[in-house]
Design a protein around this motif. Structure first.
Motif, short mmCIF file in Angstrom:
data_model
loop_
_atom_site.label_atom_id
_atom_site.label_comp_id
_atom_site.label_asym_id
_atom_site.label_seq_id
_atom_site.Cartn_x
_atom_site.Cartn_y
_atom_site.Cartn_z
N SER A 1 0.89 -0.86 0.24
CA SER A 1 0.10 0.01 -0.02
C SER A 1 0.93 1.41 0.46
O SER A 1 2.03 1.43 0.22
N SER A 2 0.19 2.06 0.33
CA SER A 2 1.29 3.56 0.12
C SER A 2 1.23 4.46 0.55
O SER A 2 0.09 4.67 1.88
N PHE A 3 0.90 5.78 0.41
CA PHE A 3 0.79 6.91 1.37
C PHE A 3 -0.97 7.07 2.44
O PHE A 3 -0.33 6.91 3.77
N PHE A 4 -1.96 6.95 2.39
CA PHE A 4 -2.82 7.02 2.53
C PHE A 4 -2.51 5.88 3.67
O PHE A 4 -3.39 5.79 4.96
N ALA A 5 -2.46 4.92 3.65
CA ALA A 5 -2.37 3.85 4.38
C ALA A 5 -1.58 3.94 5.30
O ALA A 5 -1.42 3.79 6.34
N TYR A 6 -0.10 4.38 5.17
CA TYR A 6 0.84 4.92 6.22
C TYR A 6 0.01 5.68 7.01
O TYR A 6 0.17 5.45 7.90
N LEU A 7 -0.95 7.09 6.17
CA LEU A 7 -0.95 8.07 7.11
C LEU A 7 -1.74 7.54 7.86
O LEU A 7 -2.49 7.27 9.61
N ALA A 8 -3.39 6.42 7.47
CA ALA A 8 -3.70 5.55 8.07
C ALA A 8 -2.98 5.08 9.98
O ALA A 8 -4.11 5.04 11.32
N VAL A 9 -1.88 3.80 9.75
CA VAL A 9 -1.50 3.84 10.61
C VAL A 9 -0.89 4.76 11.57
O VAL A 9 -1.06 4.61 12.62
N ILE A 10 -0.05 6.36 10.86
CA ILE A 10 0.25 6.90 11.71
C ILE A 10 -1.38 7.53 12.45
O ILE A 10 -1.00 7.76 13.76
N ILE A 11 -2.22 7.98 12.46
CA ILE A 11 -3.90 8.58 13.29
C ILE A 11 -3.96 7.29 13.80
O ILE A 11 -4.60 7.76 14.82
N SER A 12 -4.37 6.47 14.18
CA SER A 12 -4.25 5.47 14.64
C SER A 12 -3.70 5.24 16.33
O SER A 12 -4.10 4.91 17.17
N ALA A 13 -2.52 4.97 14.95
CA ALA A 13 -1.05 5.47 17.33
C ALA A 13 -1.86 6.08 17.80
O ALA A 13 -1.58 6.13 19.16
N LEU A 14 -1.96 7.94 17.13
CA LEU A 14 -2.00 8.90 17.83
C LEU A 14 -3.79 8.93 18.70
O LEU A 14 -4.16 9.00 19.98
N MET A 15 -4.16 7.94 17.92
CA MET A 15 -6.33 7.75 18.09
C MET A 15 -5.73 7.23 19.79
O MET A 15 -6.47 7.03 20.56
N LEU A 16 -5.03 5.76 19.57
CA LEU A 16 -4.66 4.94 20.82
C LEU A 16 -4.22 5.71 21.83
O LEU A 16 -4.37 5.60 23.27
N SER A 17 -3.01 6.31 21.76
CA SER A 17 -2.47 7.35 22.57
C SER A 17 -3.33 8.32 23.25
O SER A 17 -3.32 8.27 24.60
N TYR A 18 -4.20 8.91 22.77
CA TYR A 18 -5.15 9.47 23.36
C TYR A 18 -5.72 9.01 23.83
O TYR A 18 -6.46 9.66 25.01
N GLU A 19 -7.23 7.94 23.10
CA GLU A 19 -7.58 6.39 23.92
C GLU A 19 -6.20 6.50 25.64
O GLU A 19 -7.42 6.65 26.63
N HIS A 20 -5.19 6.04 25.37
CA HIS A 20 -5.19 6.03 27.10
C HIS A 20 -4.89 6.83 27.68
O HIS A 20 -4.75 7.03 29.17
N TYR A 21 -4.53 8.80 27.03
CA TYR A 21 -4.59 9.71 28.11
C TYR A 21 -5.87 9.91 28.65
O TYR A 21 -5.53 9.93 29.80
N LEU A 22 -7.11 10.01 27.64
CA LEU A 22 -8.38 9.88 28.57
C LEU A 22 -8.54 9.04 29.48
O LEU A 22 -8.79 9.34 30.86
N VAL A 23 -7.83 8.02 29.51
CA VAL A 23 -8.18 6.79 30.61
C VAL A 23 -7.43 6.77 32.04
O VAL A 23 -7.36 6.81 32.97
N ASN A 24 -6.41 7.14 31.66
CA ASN A 24 -5.10 7.96 32.37
C ASN A 24 -5.26 8.47 33.42
O ASN A 24 -5.86 8.93 34.39
N LYS A 25 -6.07 9.28 32.44
CA LYS A 25 -6.76 11.29 33.70
C LYS A 25 -7.52 10.69 33.97
O LYS A 25 -7.87 11.67 35.36
N ASP A 26 -8.41 10.05 33.64
CA ASP A 26 -9.83 9.82 34.38
C ASP A 26 -10.24 8.71 33.93
O ASP A 26 -10.55 8.45 32.68
N PHE A 27 -10.67 7.29 34.94
CA PHE A 27 -11.10 6.38 34.78
C PHE A 27 -12.90 6.79 34.26
O PHE A 27 -13.39 6.03 33.41
N THR A 28 -13.69 7.83 34.92
CA THR A 28 -14.68 7.93 34.14
C THR A 28 -14.59 8.27 33.33
O THR A 28 -15.89 8.21 32.27
N LYS A 29 -13.74 8.03 32.38
CA LYS A 29 -13.65 8.51 30.35
C LYS A 29 -13.27 7.26 29.76
O LYS A 29 -13.62 7.05 28.14
#
Length: 286
Positions: A231-259
């Protein structure tokens, strides 16, 4: 009519239809890559029906088996399988009907899909038992949803290329990782009922660390999928964005279990959709 709509709404709540957003995008990601673009309306309809019947079977069977456990958990005590809105016999009929529907749909797809239909049903149904004797239930749930890309590629190619295996393993770690975070809500209940889960065995802090490790492997295997599928550019971008979204998910849970609900439903739901859109764009422009 009003009574029928109410009953349909009860079954919708039983199987949590909105959670289909986790598996459907990855079925179609595999189908798009396998077909190098559009795979046709017939396969689209069969893919949707297969995904829905498989998931309805898994959720129906899980709710049927877990009605004793759900009745003792304050978070689940109002579910239709507990409060009497849907009887045990109705759940069993619903589960069997969807299993048979899945096998019938697989028959119309191709021979390999039919051969794999029973093993797939066995795997996705086994999740309901694992929590009773093993904390690896989270992995089993991950494997269950990780079968979605395999089902997608088999629908189009009637074979299982290596890139689809990488994509599936990534989905497995993704689902297992966010299920760990979701299970943090039930630590005390799991201990009280002698249920097996990673949070109840290792505690919240170690569970969050294990979830981070799982999501690291998610990104690694999705990157291997992109590389192996050429695959090419957009597929690599999908992986990068997924990594950022997963990082944000952990940020939410670490900050507050109610999230946890926000992390579980919102972030992971959008992740699958964004990944799918970018894979489609990759196949349009490259």
């Amino acid at each position: 009519m009003e009574k029928l709509l109410k009953k349909l709404n009860d079954f919708n709540e039983l199987v949590m239809f909105k959670h289909s957003i986790f598996s459907l995008p990855f079925i179609f990601i595999a189908m798009v890559v396998a077909a190098n673009g559009w795979f046709g309306f017939k396969l689209m309809i069969l893919g949707i029906l297969a995904a829905l019947t498989a998931r309805n079977f898994a959720m129906g069977f899980n709710r049927y088996m877990d009605r004793d456990i759900d009745a003792l958990n304050p978070r689940t005590v109002n579910r239709p399988n507990v409060d009497g809105r849907i009887s045990a016999s109705s759940m069993l009929i619903f589960t069997i009907a969807n299993a048979l529907g899945f096998i019938l749909i697989a028959y119309f797809v191709n021979d390999l899909a039919l051969y794999l239909s029973l093993p797939i049903l066995f795997v996705i149904g086994s999740y309901s038992y694992f929590k009773r004797f093993s904390y690896l239930a989270h992995i089993i749930l991950g494997i269950s949803l990780g079968l979605a890309p395999i089902a997608g590629v088999v629908t189009v190619l009637e074979t299982i290329p290596l890139w689809s295996v990488f994509l599936s393993i990534g989905v497995m770690f993704w689902v297992a990782g966010f299920d760990l975070l979701y299970s943090l809500q039930d630590i005390e209940v799991d201990k009280k009922l002698n249920l097996h889960s990673i949070p109840s065995k290792f505690g919240a802090k170690k569970t969050m660390l294990i979830s981070k490790v799982f999501h690291f492997f998610t990104v690694v295997f999705w990157l291997l999928f992109v590389i192996n599928s050429e695959s090419s550019f957009f597929a690599y971008l999908a992986v990068i964005i997924s990594a950022l979204m997963l990082s944000y998910e952990h940020y939410l849970v670490n900050k507050d279990f109610t999230k946890i609900d926000k992390a579980f439903f919102t972030v992971n739901g959008y992740l699958g959709i964004v990944f799918f859109i970018l894979i489609v764009l990759d196949n349009i422009f490259y």
